[in-house]
Design an enzyme around this catalytic site. Sequence first.
Site, mmCIF file in Angstrom:
data_model
loop_
_atom_site.group_PDB
_atom_site.id
_atom_site.type_symbol
_atom_site.label_atom_id
_atom_site.label_comp_id
_atom_site.label_asym_id
_atom_site.label_seq_id
_atom_site.Cartn_x
_atom_site.Cartn_y
_atom_site.Cartn_z
ATOM 1 C CG HIS A 20 -2.013 -1.124 1.003
ATOM 2 N ND1 HIS A 20 -2.544 -1.839 2.035
ATOM 3 C CD2 HIS A 20 -2.579 -1.631 -0.133
ATOM 4 C CE1 HIS A 20 -3.417 -2.726 1.558
ATOM 5 N NE2 HIS A 20 -3.451 -2.621 0.249
ATOM 6 C CG ASP A 65 -2.966 -7.717 -3.826
ATOM 7 O OD1 ASP A 65 -2.084 -8.561 -3.566
ATOM 8 O OD2 ASP A 65 -3.621 -7.111 -2.944
ATOM 9 C CG ASP A 84 -10.858 -14.537 -13.571
ATOM 10 O OD1 ASP A 84 -10.772 -15.752 -13.744
ATOM 11 O OD2 ASP A 84 -9.862 -13.812 -13.362
ATOM 12 N N GLY A 85 -10.469 -11.311 -12.220
ATOM 13 C CA GLY A 85 -9.538 -10.212 -12.465
ATOM 14 C C GLY A 85 -8.743 -10.371 -13.752
ATOM 15 C CD GLU A 145 -12.960 -10.049 -4.265
ATOM 16 O OE1 GLU A 145 -11.870 -9.501 -4.079
ATOM 17 O OE2 GLU A 145 -13.122 -11.295 -4.144
ATOM 18 C CB SER A 150 -5.766 -1.951 -3.042
ATOM 19 O OG SER A 150 -6.599 -3.059 -3.285
HETATM 20 C C1 SAM Z 1 -4.904 -10.334 -1.606
HETATM 21 S S1 SAM Z 1 -6.621 -10.088 -1.669
HETATM 22 C C2 SAM Z 1 -6.778 -8.469 -2.303
HETATM 23 C C3 SAM Z 1 -6.396 -7.376 -1.358
HETATM 24 C C4 SAM Z 1 -6.585 -5.984 -1.906
HETATM 25 N N1 SAM Z 1 -6.009 -5.840 -3.240
HETATM 26 C C5 SAM Z 1 -5.933 -4.978 -0.986
HETATM 27 O O1 SAM Z 1 -4.770 -4.622 -1.189
HETATM 28 O O2 SAM Z 1 -6.620 -4.521 -0.060
HETATM 29 C C6 SAM Z 1 -7.096 -11.049 -3.055
HETATM 30 C C7 SAM Z 1 -8.595 -10.946 -3.397
HETATM 31 O O3 SAM Z 1 -8.803 -11.565 -4.669
HETATM 32 C C8 SAM Z 1 -10.075 -12.198 -4.666
HETATM 33 N N2 SAM Z 1 -10.022 -13.163 -5.779
HETATM 34 C C9 SAM Z 1 -9.630 -14.456 -5.785
HETATM 35 N N3 SAM Z 1 -9.592 -14.938 -7.053
HETATM 36 C C10 SAM Z 1 -9.957 -13.909 -7.865
HETATM 37 C C11 SAM Z 1 -10.079 -13.761 -9.273
HETATM 38 N N4 SAM Z 1 -9.812 -14.771 -10.116
HETATM 39 N N5 SAM Z 1 -10.455 -12.553 -9.757
HETATM 40 C C12 SAM Z 1 -10.725 -11.517 -8.925
HETATM 41 N N6 SAM Z 1 -10.640 -11.599 -7.578
HETATM 42 C C13 SAM Z 1 -10.245 -12.777 -7.062
HETATM 43 C C14 SAM Z 1 -10.181 -12.774 -3.272
HETATM 44 O O4 SAM Z 1 -11.543 -12.977 -2.939
HETATM 45 C C15 SAM Z 1 -9.527 -11.675 -2.439
HETATM 46 O O5 SAM Z 1 -10.487 -10.760 -1.981
#
Ligand code: SAM
Length: 280
Positions: free
Chosen positions: A18, A164, A143-144, A118, A100
């Site tokens: 962050h 992330d 999906d990201g 998300e 984030s």
């Molecule tokens: C490490 S955390 C994110 C933390 C956030 N970026 C932060 O810095 O506050 C990872 C997140 O990705 C989500 N996630 C898991 N697989 C995913 C995917 N294929 N696409 C998008 N989100 C996903 C999880 O539910 C989780 O909330």
Amino acid sequence: MNYRHAYHAGGYTDAVKHAVLALLIERLKEKDAPFCVLDTHAGLGRYDLLSPEAQKTGEFRHGIARLLVAPALPAALAPYLAVVRVMNSGLAAPRWYPGSPRLALDLMRADDRLALVELHPGDAQTLAAAFAGDKRVKVHQSDGYVALKAFLPPPERRGLVLIDPPFEAKDEFARIVRGLGHAHRRWATGQYMVWYPIKHRAPVKAFHAALAASGIPRILVAELLVRYDDDAERLNGCGIVLVNPPWRMAEILSPLFDELLRLFDARIHGRTRVEILVPE
Ligand SMILES: C[S@@+](CC[C@H](N)C(=O)[O-])C[C@H]1O[C@@H](n2cnc3c(N)ncnc32)[C@H](O)[C@@H]1O
């Protein structure tokens, strides 16, 4: 999808991520033109450090809690810590920690835009509710990695993509390299920031080699290890990959990471590494 970021919110690896994210956003603000931030794995947006999850691991005590009481802090931490302090103003002890999305939004301007992706349906709903009414934000339950194809390039043609993921999947490093490849072909001038965990060095080395072989130029790597990277079962540190980093970012991150190591009291077994992985 078992990963829950609430257990790790505000830990030292979040603080590293962050602090860098805040610096990148501050640099984007140096020009008047609006920009877009795409957060492909957004999480919850805000975390309660008094929650059973955060209290169970206590990770925030070794991360953000240390930074908030440190007497002398590097100027590069100022934008990140200002957001955390404002969220907790009036409280006797820090309770709220920005994910984030919250951090990005609190630093962005009226015309900048935030796209949040998300996959977890409940978390996506929480995000949508938290940012409802803010026209700058759009939440996508998706999906990201699909978003890297669907949402790039952004209409602004300026901005940052944060990748992330939770690293639950064995092939997460390979997915990142593939995703970056797709994204970079669509939008070669965008900035990309990837966060990754460091357990054993071997998979990280392979990840760096795959990035170097990807054909994507201008890649910077910054790592902070609190322990030796020789144990595949334990989180020993974390790293950040920056594609198209802002001017002189290595010179800023190198002393910042050294200082963070000192603040996390990890200088004896820890180390930092900031280097250009792929030049221009
Ligand atoms: C490490 S955390 C994110 C933390 C956030 N970026 C932060 O810095 O506050 C990872 C997140 O990705 C989500 N996630 C898991 N697989 C995913 C995917 N294929 N696409 C998008 N989100 C996903 C999880 O539910 C989780 O909330």
